[in-house]
Write a protein that holds these residues in place. Structure first.
Motif, short mmCIF file in Angstrom:
data_model
loop_
_atom_site.label_atom_id
_atom_site.label_comp_id
_atom_site.label_asym_id
_atom_site.label_seq_id
_atom_site.Cartn_x
_atom_site.Cartn_y
_atom_site.Cartn_z
N ILE A 183 13.34 16.17 -30.65
CA ILE A 183 12.09 16.73 -30.12
C ILE A 183 12.06 16.47 -28.61
O ILE A 183 12.22 15.32 -28.17
CB ILE A 183 10.85 16.09 -30.78
N ALA A 184 11.87 17.48 -27.80
CA ALA A 184 11.76 17.35 -26.35
C ALA A 184 10.45 17.97 -25.89
O ALA A 184 10.05 19.03 -26.39
CB ALA A 184 12.94 18.03 -25.65
N GLN A 185 9.79 17.27 -24.94
CA GLN A 185 8.50 17.76 -24.45
C GLN A 185 8.43 17.58 -22.94
O GLN A 185 8.83 16.55 -22.39
CB GLN A 185 7.35 17.00 -25.12
N VAL A 186 7.94 18.59 -22.24
CA VAL A 186 7.76 18.55 -20.79
C VAL A 186 6.30 18.83 -20.46
O VAL A 186 5.76 19.85 -20.92
CB VAL A 186 8.67 19.58 -20.08
N ASN A 187 5.67 17.92 -19.69
CA ASN A 187 4.28 18.10 -19.26
C ASN A 187 4.23 18.19 -17.74
O ASN A 187 4.81 17.37 -17.04
CB ASN A 187 3.41 16.92 -19.72
N GLN A 188 3.54 19.19 -17.25
CA GLN A 188 3.36 19.36 -15.80
C GLN A 188 1.86 19.44 -15.50
O GLN A 188 1.18 20.35 -15.94
CB GLN A 188 4.05 20.64 -15.32
N SER A 190 0.83 -1.21 0.00
CA SER A 190 0.00 0.00 0.00
C SER A 190 0.86 1.25 0.00
O SER A 190 0.56 2.23 -0.70
CB SER A 190 -0.91 -0.01 1.23
N GLU A 191 1.95 1.22 0.76
CA GLU A 191 2.85 2.38 0.83
C GLU A 191 3.46 2.70 -0.54
O GLU A 191 3.51 3.87 -0.95
CB GLU A 191 3.96 2.10 1.84
N TYR A 192 3.91 1.66 -1.25
CA TYR A 192 4.50 1.87 -2.58
C TYR A 192 3.46 2.36 -3.58
O TYR A 192 3.74 3.21 -4.43
CB TYR A 192 5.15 0.59 -3.08
N THR A 193 2.24 1.82 -3.49
CA THR A 193 1.19 2.22 -4.43
C THR A 193 0.82 3.68 -4.24
O THR A 193 0.66 4.44 -5.21
CB THR A 193 -0.06 1.35 -4.23
N ILE A 194 0.70 4.12 -2.98
CA ILE A 194 0.39 5.52 -2.70
C ILE A 194 1.54 6.43 -3.13
O ILE A 194 1.32 7.53 -3.67
CB ILE A 194 0.09 5.71 -1.20
N GLY A 234 -8.21 16.20 -12.35
CA GLY A 234 -9.62 15.82 -12.19
C GLY A 234 -9.88 14.97 -10.97
O GLY A 234 -10.97 14.41 -10.82
N GLY A 235 -8.89 14.83 -10.08
CA GLY A 235 -9.05 14.00 -8.88
C GLY A 235 -8.57 12.58 -9.03
O GLY A 235 -8.81 11.74 -8.16
N ALA A 236 -7.86 12.29 -10.13
CA ALA A 236 -7.41 10.92 -10.38
C ALA A 236 -6.40 10.45 -9.33
O ALA A 236 -6.48 9.32 -8.84
CB ALA A 236 -6.80 10.82 -11.78
N THR A 237 -5.45 11.31 -8.97
CA THR A 237 -4.43 10.93 -7.99
C THR A 237 -5.06 10.67 -6.62
O THR A 237 -4.75 9.68 -5.95
CB THR A 237 -3.37 12.03 -7.87
N ASN A 268 1.40 9.57 -5.86
CA ASN A 268 1.86 10.94 -5.57
C ASN A 268 2.81 11.46 -6.64
O ASN A 268 2.95 12.68 -6.83
CB ASN A 268 2.55 11.00 -4.20
N LYS A 269 3.49 10.56 -7.33
CA LYS A 269 4.45 10.97 -8.37
C LYS A 269 3.77 11.44 -9.65
O LYS A 269 4.44 11.86 -10.60
CB LYS A 269 5.42 9.81 -8.68
N ALA A 270 2.44 11.36 -9.69
CA ALA A 270 1.73 11.80 -10.90
C ALA A 270 1.89 13.29 -11.14
O ALA A 270 1.79 13.77 -12.27
CB ALA A 270 0.24 11.44 -10.79
N TYR A 271 2.18 14.08 -10.08
CA TYR A 271 2.32 15.53 -10.21
C TYR A 271 3.76 15.96 -10.50
O TYR A 271 4.03 17.15 -10.60
CB TYR A 271 1.81 16.23 -8.95
N LEU A 272 4.67 15.01 -10.63
CA LEU A 272 6.03 15.36 -11.03
C LEU A 272 6.07 15.64 -12.53
O LEU A 272 5.29 15.06 -13.30
CB LEU A 272 6.99 14.22 -10.68
#
Length: 416
Positions: free
Chosen positions: A95-100, A46-50, A105-108, A54-58
């Motif tokens: 080609i380089a792309q950065v997404n932040q 559970s700790e690793y999954t959470i 929508g509350g997925a994380t 949390n890394k989705a916002y990196l």
């Protein structure tokens, strides 16, 4: 005084350590069972999954490089009066792309809630599996207590037979008894020894199995403490671990339903991109080597709109399935509790007659002893009355232990 206090403390600690209680055995059996390791594994998972959620916002970075040989080049542009050179056929494009992500929508948040609910469901499932160990401990523990009660009264009867044997031998020497009377007493004593051998081997097996369950070496002659329990069980609540399992399963479905809401929400983020072309593309007097841009990214997938109603209906069906499983469990559990309560009432009713039966059997034995002393009845009749008296006394102790066992069985079925 100091020496006395030290002795008292050591004696008290050693006595407490030597007490083997049924509650202590149940806790040790639970801690010793291999399945107990699942708790740590579930917590780490559970700790690793959470942490992953949390890394989705990196910032998400992607880099693509393309190298090749151009067989047919792009059209060339040149200004009037200028000459065009030979184009470079070797080309590299990077080609380089950065997404932040700014808002997903509350997925994380939903993923973390699902991870927590999943861990609770898995832990509750382990609780249910471990709870079955209580029944095994109860059976072995009370099995030993029942045998101890039987052996105790066999010892009392054996001592009584020893005294009887002395009297019969003395009477035979004085010509007042037959040698067959002596043989009958001896034979009865041998029968008692056989019963004790059978009981002791059964007890040894029970103790060995109990030792294996609790992960602690017990001496085969260990003394178990008789539990003290209240005879009133009518006010006990249902605390079975299955109830927590059903509750967490429903909560998990509620957490998963959050994804249905998330699918209806747009996603907002920042995007940055860069393009490098080497060598550049010539457009006459100008040359194109690279491009960089940044901006706001908004995406909205309408697929969730089409599936939303069906997903909600499926979630409702899943919740109804779990509720039905809970109802089935409670129905069966109620049947078991009704039977267990009936056993308790039966044992109480039986015990109420034990004192009267013992009193009558004692009077019969005394009468037979007097009759034998006066040569009116045989040794067989006297031994039979002694056995029945001992049987009545043993049954009373047996019924008391069985009442405790029935009460503990009710508590186990109700989760207390």
């Amino acid at each position: 005084m100091k020496q006395f206090l030290l002795f008292f403390l050591i004696f008290g600690l050693s006595t407490a350590k030597g007490q083997i209680t049924i509650d202590g055995c149940q806790e040790k059996a639970k801690a010793n069972y291999p399945l107990i390791k699942q708790y740590d594994l579930i917590a780490k998972s559970s700790e690793y999954t959470i942490s992953n959620a949390n890394k989705a916002y990196l910032p998400q970075v992607s880099v693509t490089g393309i190298g090749g040989y151009i067989f047919a080049g792009l059209p060339e542009f040149s200004s009037p009066g200028s000459s065009s050179g030979d184009p470079n056929k070797a080309q590299f494009i990077g080609i380089a792309q950065v997404n932040q992500i700014i808002w997903d929508g509350g997925a994380t948040r939903t993923q973390k809630e699902i991870a927590k609910s999943t861990a609770e469901v898995e832990k509750s499932s382990v609780d249910v599996s471990l709870y079955s160990i209580r029944e095994r401990v109860n059976q072995l523990f009370f099995g030993v207590l029942l045998i101890d009660e039987q052996n105790k009264h066999l010892d009392i009867l054996n001592e009584e037979l020893k005294l009887g044997l002395k009297k019969v031998r003395l009477s035979k020497e004085n010509g007042l008894a037959y040698s067959s009377d002596v043989d009958e007493v001896k034979a009865e004593m041998l029968n008692l020894e056989q019963k004790k051998i059978e009981f002791n081997y059964t007890r040894k097996g029970y103790v060995q199995m109990l030792s294996y369950l609790i992960g602690e070496k017990l001496d085969e002659n260990v003394r178990l403490e008789k539990p003290m329990v209240s005879e009133s069980v009518n006010n006990l609540n249902n605390n079975r671990p299955e109830m927590n399992l059903y509750s967490y399963q429903l909560k998990l479905i509620e957490s998963r339903s959050g994804f249905n809401e998330v699918s209806l929400m747009p996603k907002v983020g920042l995007i940055g991109a860069g393009v490098l072309i080497q060598p550049g593309l010539s457009f006459g007097q100008s040359k194109f080597n690279g491009l960089a841009l940044a901006g706001l990214n908004v995406s909205w997938n309408t697929e969730g709109l089409y599936k939303s109603k069906n997903n909600k209906d499926l979630e409702k069906i899943e919740m109804e399935k779990i509720t039905n499983q809970q109802d089935v469990f409670l129905f069966n559990n109620k049947l078991q509790l009704t039977q267990a309560n009936s056993d308790i009432e039966k044992q109480k009713a039986i015990i109420a007659k034990d004192d009267e039966i013992i009193k009558l059997k004692v009077n019969i034995k005394k009468s037979k002893q007097l009759m034998y002393d006066n040569g009116i009845c045989s040794m067989s009749d006297l031994l039979s009355s002694m056995n029945k008296e001992n049987e009545a006394i043993g049954n009373q102790a047996l019924h008391n232990v069985q009442l405790l066992m029935s009460i503990y069985n009710y508590k186990t079925i109700s989760g207390n």
